[in-house]
Enzyme design. Structure first.
Site: not given
Length: 667
Positions: A542, A585
């Protein structure tokens, strides 16, 4: 000009370069005026002499050359006006460019990973080769080719001196790339040296054709509204750039193979050039120039080492592309199963598998028209020949004709006519090429029928009576043409389907697997782990503070960050791993045959690599540092399904972020 090129805007430049432009090199007014005067065939020699006199560095160099031993003058020349007459406009122009480029851009640079002296040798090599190629192909202004070759890459100097991302750092990253450096520049630095060079070329009032070369020497340009001479000039510099690289004279001291645009081969007859003469000319002039500027010239041993490294890298790239996605070669095609089509003239092709389409079509023609043998002849354009790729011999697929080739030379007769006119024809030995083909296939006659995709011939259906020796009936032509047309349409549909399927399985922004495709592959890997065939781990990645990249620098910055991370994940992961974008993301890497300790090593390597990348991008995205947090998990009997394995990695990721971001945690 604007209609043909997309010169970057000032705002685009500002995002790529630092706001402080004081360190940015600038071309002197002397050079800008010299370029203008030299493009004017009616410019008085007195005006050029007066211009040279205004710059002490240039006038000193002009007088030094005209009085050197190479000129052979019996007396010393002290007047610049007289020296200009002796040397001529073209030579004076080269001196102006050389002195300005070297003094202001090369000599002024610091010696770091981007070696300016190495770069200068490259620029000179491309300039010399460009002028030599121009003369050999009859380009009307060889001196302009020299100028374009010298200045084609100067955008790299601008990026080095003012780029928000360190060019030295970029080169460290680019050393591992297998694509074009200009594309890697765009991804990492925000803009390529070609666009930066074109922008400053316009700012400094370079001629239009020079700006075209600067921006297009790595790009396709057939779609632009260019004159024949403009296309020639771009092709000359592109070819010179390529040749310089093959001789160990790249712009930077790394092996990053360039590409040669297809347009180059159309504008220049590459097979007619005297390459030995071109390289010898480059060697002679580089050695002479190196003595003046006092830099060392690479030895022949260094050349050979560079060529060896280059070929090894090219081989590695080609091998990766060949073995990563291509099926293993096989001896013919297996007969279709129950899902094959009926042997009928107009039966639809139910399969979207090209191999099944071809095999079903060959069987249908044999069954309906009674040929002993039928085969596919594919074009090999590079070698100008037809080659058998599939063959059905007396009802069975065989590799008996796998080595059969037909040269498309001047004696190929009806083979060429068939390809050009897209019409079925009987080959009966009317020309030497036809006779040779019939001998190769051991037949008296051969029927050839073209099949097309997007109205372009992609191959020929060939058929004969190799066993019975019967004559071919012309009445069959129209019927078989219908089948050939269906074959072309079916292959076209299969290609469209394949492309659409590939798109449906990949994320449009990063090119990684999308969530659906990743889920299918994870499911298969999970089943293998449950069966005890292999160990399985998962890494969930992430981007830290991703929203801030979008908020401060816009969505384009966020997209670029995701693409850079995707590229890093692909580079570090093994071919057996599955790398995908999970959403937003977040990324997931399925680590097959990997236990938790090995997964931790992999995750830490990813974390460090992206942390280094973030340091490199710190000036491009001031106030934000690109980092990632990673959670890893491993299959064990308590993990009931693949969703539970993902959940385990997600919890570990949450713990890593809670510990302060830029961390790796195991679940």
């Amino acid at each position: 000009m604007e209609k043909r090129l997309r010169i970057p805007s000032a705002s685009d430049i500002k995002e790529t370069l630092k706001s402080d432009h004081k360190a940015l090199p600038s071309f002197t007014q002397v050079v800008a005026k010299m370029l203008s005067l030299c493009n004017d065939p009616n410019a008085p020699m007195a005006d050029i002499a007066k211009l040279v006199e205004t710059d002490p560095g240039i006038s000193t160099r002009v007088l030094g050359i005209v009085n050197s031993a190479f000129s052979g003058l019996k007396r010393k020349v002290s007047a610049v006006s007289e020296a200009v007459v002796y040397l001529g406009i073209d030579e004076v122009k080269k001196i102006c460019l050389g002195v300005t480029f070297f003094e202001k851009m090369i000599k002024a640079g610091n010696k770091n990973r981007f070696d300016r002296t190495f770069f200068w040798r490259h620029c000179l090599s491309v300039a010399i080769l460009s002028q030599a190629i121009a003369k050999e192909i009859g380009y009307p202004r060889p001196e302009d080719a020299y100028t374009a070759g010298l200045l084609h890459d100067f955008g790299k100097i601008v990026l080095d001196q003012a780029g928000r991302v360190s060019y030295a750092g970029f080169i460290e990253k680019a050393a591992a790339c297998t694509g074009q450096m200009s594309e890697t520049e765009r991804d990492l630095m925000g803009m390529g040296h070609d666009d930066v060079g074109a922008y400053y070329g316009r700012t400094w009032h370079f001629p239009d054709d020079l700006c075209l070369v600067i921006q297009c020497h790595h790009r396709r340009f057939a779609h632009l509204d260019l004159s024949r001479e403009e296309m020639q000039l771009i092709s000359i510099v592109s070819l010179a750039d390529f040749l310089a690289w093959t001789q160990g004279m790249g712009a930077v001291d790394i092996i990053c193979p360039p590409l040669l645009q297809p347009e180059v081969g159309r504008a220049i007859r590459l097979d007619t050039l005297d390459y030995e003469k071109l390289i010898r000319k480059m060697d002679e002039e580089i050695e002479s120039t190196s003595r003046f500027y006092q830099f060392s010239f690479p030895s022949s041993d260094r050349f050979r080492a560079n060529l060896l490294q280059a070929n090894l890298k090219l081989s590695a790239i080609n091998s990766d592309r060949f073995f990563s996605g291509e099926p293993a070669p096989s001896k013919g095609i297996s007969p279709p199963g129950a899902d094959g089509i009926a042997a009928s003239l107009t039966a639809p092709h139910h399969s979207l598998n090209p191999k099944k389409i071809i095999s079903a079509t060959l069987r249908a023609i044999c069954d309906d028209f009674g040929f002993d043998r039928i085969y596919i002849l594919k074009m090999v354009k590079r070698l100008r020949r037809l080659q058998v790729t599939e063959c059905l011999d007396r009802g069975q697929f065989s590799d008996g004709l796998s080595s059969a080739r037909i040269s498309l030379d001047e004696g190929a007769g009806r083979f060429i006519r068939c390809l050009r006119n897209k019409e079925p024809l009987v080959i009966s030995g009317a020309t030497p090429g036809e006779k040779k083909a019939l001998e190769t296939f051991s037949v008296r006659q051969m029927l050839i029928v073209p099949f097309c995709s997007h109205n372009k011939v992609i191959g020929l259906l060939g058929m004969d009576h190799a066993e019975s020796g019967k004559d071919i009936e012309p009445a069959l032509f129209s019927s078989i043409s219908v089948v050939a047309n269906e074959l072309g349409l079916a292959l076209e549909n299969a290609s469209t389907y394949s492309k659409a399927r590939s798109v449906s399985l990949h994320d449009g922004l990063t090119g990684l697997l999308n969530r659906m495709a990743l889920g299918d592959l994870l499911r298969k890997s999970f089943r293998k782990a449950v069966d005890g065939d292999t160990s399985l781990s998962l890494a969930m990645v992430d981007v830290d503070f991703f929203k801030k990249f979008n908020d401060r620098f816009g969505h384009q910055a966020g997209d670029n960050v995701l693409k850079l991370i995707a590229g890093t994940l692909k580079k570090i992961s093994r071919p057996s791993d599955h790398v995908g974008r999970y959403g937003g993301e977040e990324f997931i890497v399925v680590l097959n045959d990997t236990d938790l300790p090995k997964a931790a090593v992999y995750a830490e390597r990813i974390r460090r690599e992206i942390e280094t990348l973030g340091t490199l991008l710190s000036d491009r995205y001031p106030g934000l540092k690109l980092t990632v947090s990673i959670g890893i998990s491993q299959y064990d009997p308590d993990v009931k399904n693949q969703d539970a394995l993902v959940s385990k990695a997600d919890k570990a990721l949450y713990r890593a972020k809670a510990e302060g971001r830029n961390r790796v945690a195991a679940g």
